[in-house]
Write an enzyme that holds these catalytic residues in place. Structure first.
Site, PDB file in Angstrom:
ATOM      1  N   ASP A   1    -123.091 -89.250  40.186  1.00 28.92           N
ATOM      2  CA  ASP A   1    -123.854 -88.662  41.283  1.00 28.92           C
ATOM      3  C   ASP A   1    -122.917 -87.722  42.032  1.00 28.92           C
ATOM      4  O   ASP A   1    -122.113 -88.144  42.853  1.00 28.92           O
ATOM      5  CB  ASP A   1    -124.419 -89.752  42.195  1.00 28.92           C
ATOM      6  CG  ASP A   1    -125.251 -89.157  43.342  1.00 28.92           C
ATOM      7  OD1 ASP A   1    -125.239 -87.916  43.507  1.00 28.92           O
ATOM      8  OD2 ASP A   1    -125.882 -89.944  44.081  1.00 28.92           O
TER       9      ASP A   1
ATOM     10  N   PHE B   1    -123.994 -94.699  48.141  1.00 26.10           N
ATOM     11  CA  PHE B   1    -125.111 -94.003  48.793  1.00 26.10           C
ATOM     12  C   PHE B   1    -125.707 -93.031  47.787  1.00 26.10           C
ATOM     13  O   PHE B   1    -125.044 -92.085  47.366  1.00 26.10           O
ATOM     14  CB  PHE B   1    -124.701 -93.248  50.061  1.00 26.10           C
ATOM     15  CG  PHE B   1    -125.896 -92.605  50.721  1.00 26.10           C
ATOM     16  CD1 PHE B   1    -126.696 -93.332  51.596  1.00 26.10           C
ATOM     17  CD2 PHE B   1    -126.264 -91.311  50.413  1.00 26.10           C
ATOM     18  CE1 PHE B   1    -127.842 -92.764  52.159  1.00 26.10           C
ATOM     19  CE2 PHE B   1    -127.411 -90.729  50.967  1.00 26.10           C
ATOM     20  CZ  PHE B   1    -128.188 -91.463  51.849  1.00 26.10           C
TER      21      PHE B   1
ATOM     22  N   LYS C   1    -127.695 -81.017  47.458  1.00 20.47           N
ATOM     23  CA  LYS C   1    -126.996 -80.489  48.630  1.00 20.47           C
ATOM     24  C   LYS C   1    -126.576 -79.017  48.477  1.00 20.47           C
ATOM     25  O   LYS C   1    -127.409 -78.146  48.625  1.00 20.47           O
ATOM     26  CB  LYS C   1    -125.840 -81.421  48.995  1.00 20.47           C
ATOM     27  CG  LYS C   1    -126.380 -82.784  49.450  1.00 20.47           C
ATOM     28  CD  LYS C   1    -125.434 -83.563  50.324  1.00 20.47           C
ATOM     29  CE  LYS C   1    -126.175 -84.695  51.013  1.00 20.47           C
ATOM     30  NZ  LYS C   1    -125.933 -86.014  50.469  1.00 20.47           N
TER      31      LYS C   1
HETATM   32  C1  PLP Z   1    -126.984 -87.020  50.173  1.00 21.21           C
HETATM   33  C2  PLP Z   1    -126.829 -87.780  48.917  1.00 21.21           C
HETATM   34  C3  PLP Z   1    -127.945 -88.170  48.162  1.00 21.21           C
HETATM   35  C4  PLP Z   1    -129.363 -87.966  48.632  1.00 21.21           C
HETATM   36  O1  PLP Z   1    -129.686 -86.630  48.825  1.00 21.21           O
HETATM   37  P1  PLP Z   1    -130.992 -86.249  49.696  1.00 21.21           P
HETATM   38  O2  PLP Z   1    -131.128 -84.772  49.477  1.00 21.21           O
HETATM   39  O3  PLP Z   1    -130.687 -86.603  51.118  1.00 21.21           O
HETATM   40  O4  PLP Z   1    -132.119 -87.032  49.147  1.00 21.21           O
HETATM   41  C5  PLP Z   1    -127.724 -88.816  46.956  1.00 21.21           C
HETATM   42  N1  PLP Z   1    -126.483 -89.057  46.519  1.00 21.21           N
HETATM   43  C6  PLP Z   1    -125.389 -88.700  47.209  1.00 21.21           C
HETATM   44  C7  PLP Z   1    -124.033 -88.990  46.655  1.00 21.21           C
HETATM   45  C8  PLP Z   1    -125.519 -88.073  48.442  1.00 21.21           C
HETATM   46  O5  PLP Z   1    -124.438 -87.757  49.167  1.00 21.21           O
END
Ligand code: PLP
Length: 411
Positions: free
Chosen positions: A231, A146, A260
């Site tokens: 990520d 994700f 986040k």
């Molecule tokens: C939440 C998340 C995203 C996307 O972040 P948004 O602020 O919702 O666009 C990307 N990578 C990971 C691992 C995430 O948990």
């Protein structure tokens, strides 16, 4: 996914989420209060965007002071917090990457934008520095990933709900099984510019890869002149008990994406941090964002970096994790759960599907004053804020035990 029997969406809001039936009015620390005055312990923390809790006093103070002074300039002009924020973030995170003390920072807003930025930087580096033929760059990613919701990012998702109906898809991505370093090595060829992975997969249900996975990927990518991109949008900034999850295995990625928690639960703030020779391929006109690095975001982001520089949130996550995981293991031993896994203050739980869905468990928790969210099927994720007390965490875990016992009996 919609819940069978759920009422149709009411009013003007697009029904692109299926939230639990709770309407929150106020919050402080690990607690939220709904419009009817019921209090709940928040064990989701906005998917880790609230790692420092709701309305952390230092963060609210930084935001409030900034609101009284300057909120937006656009990048057409400079402002007095842009470089201090970039420098502070580079100092905190740079040495945890191969960028070291010389690392660069590119601020954006949402997580998906940070991932898009990393993809663009890796491709441009591939063409200009590595010498990949034009438009042939490939990036290796993991199954169950994700990374956000843009059209390019859903192009390499294997979640049918996230992907179906949004084609044509962006080419240039190779999906291999997560946790299998040999599969990554086999997918790399002369066109490969990057390997992009979550250190621990969050949305997939807090999936922790084998201990030799990241060290092996580090060796493979270094040898093949491929960028290792972590990520860390959900896993980073204290969630796993360290500043970056990659530290758990002593691995320095070339680039990391952050988001986040970087916004302190107040504003969206994301960034890409890492190797100067990679990020400097982005030059004026090639990439940007109206709101990226805005003064309010920088004020909050700077306060977040200061919190993390103390090491206190990371230590709290480790201490609380030492309470969380043994209790979850006991619930597995007592046959209340099929499985529980995780690291730091972060756990994925699998309920026996015969006893209910993750949604059923979340509703049973809601009725007991605890907020959590299912990820897929019968899996839920716990990501309490690092400001929760041991007593509050124990209270929430007792509510979880009680909810699981009720589901087991109702079977
Ligand atoms: C939440 C998340 C995203 C996307 O972040 P948004 O602020 O919702 O666009 C990307 N990578 C990971 C691992 C995430 O948990």
């Amino acid at each position: 996914m919609t819940t069978p029997g759920a009422p149709p969406a009411a009013g003007s809001l697009v029904h692109n989420y299926d939230p639990l039936r709770v309407t929150i009015a106020t919050a402080q620390g690990p607690w939220v209060t709904d419009v009817a005055g019921h209090r709940y312990l928040d064990l989701l923390s906005a998917y880790s965007a609230l790692t420092f809790g709701h309305r952390h006093p230092l963060l609210v103070d930084a935001a409030t002071r900034q609101l009284g002074r300057l909120t937006l300039t656009s990048r057409a002009f400079g402002h007095d917090l842009l470089h201090p924020f970039a420098d502070a973030l580079a100092e905190l995170v740079g040495p945890l990457t191969t960028g070291g003390r010389d690392a660069l920072v590119l601020p954006m807003n949402t997580g998906a934008e940070a991932v898009e930025t990393a993809v663009k930087a890796a491709r441009k580096w591939g063409y200009e520095v590595k010498g990949v033929p034009p438009d042939e760059a490939t990036i290796v990613v993991g199954s169950g990933n994700f990374h956000g919701r843009t059209t390019t990012i859903v192009s390499f998702s294997d979640d049918a709900d996230a992907r179906r109906g949004f084609g044509p898809y962006t080419p240039g991505f190779r999906v291999v099984p997560f946790g299998d370093a040999a599969a990554v090595a086999a997918a790399i060829d002369g066109t490969t510019v990057a390997v992009l992975l979550e250190p621990v997969q969050g949305e997939s249900g807090v999936v922790v890869p084998p201990d030799d996975y990241w060290p092996t990927l580090r060796a493979t990518t270094a040898e093949r002149d491929v960028l290792l991109v972590a990520d860390e949008i959900q896993s980073g900034l204290a969630r796993t008990g360290t500043t970056l999850a990659c530290e758990l295995w002593g691995v320095q990625p070339d680039l990391v994406t952050l988001g986040k928690a970087l916004g302190g639960g107040i504003v969206p703030v994301s960034a890409v941090v890492g190797r100067r020779d990679v990020l400097e391929v982005l030059t004026p006109g090639t990439h940007g964002s109206t709101f990226g690095g805005n003064p309010l975001a920088c004020a909050v982001g700077l306060a977040v970096v200061e919190l993390l520089a103390s090491g206190e949130p990371q230590a709290r996550a480790r201490e609380l994790g030492a309470v969380l995981h043994p209790r979850l293991a006991r619930m597995v031993a007592d046959d209340l759960l099929d499985d529980a896994r995780g690291v730091g203050l972060w756990a994925g739980l699998d309920l026996d599907p015969a006893r209910g869905t993750g949604r059923d468990l979340c509703e049973a928790l809601l009725a007991r004053g605890v907020l959590a969210k299912d990820t897929h099927g019968s899996t839920i994720r716990l990501a309490p804020p690092a400001v929760i007390s041991v007593n509050e965490l124990e209270t929430a875990l007792s509510a979880l035990e009680d909810a699981l016992s009720a589901l087991a009996e109702a079977r």
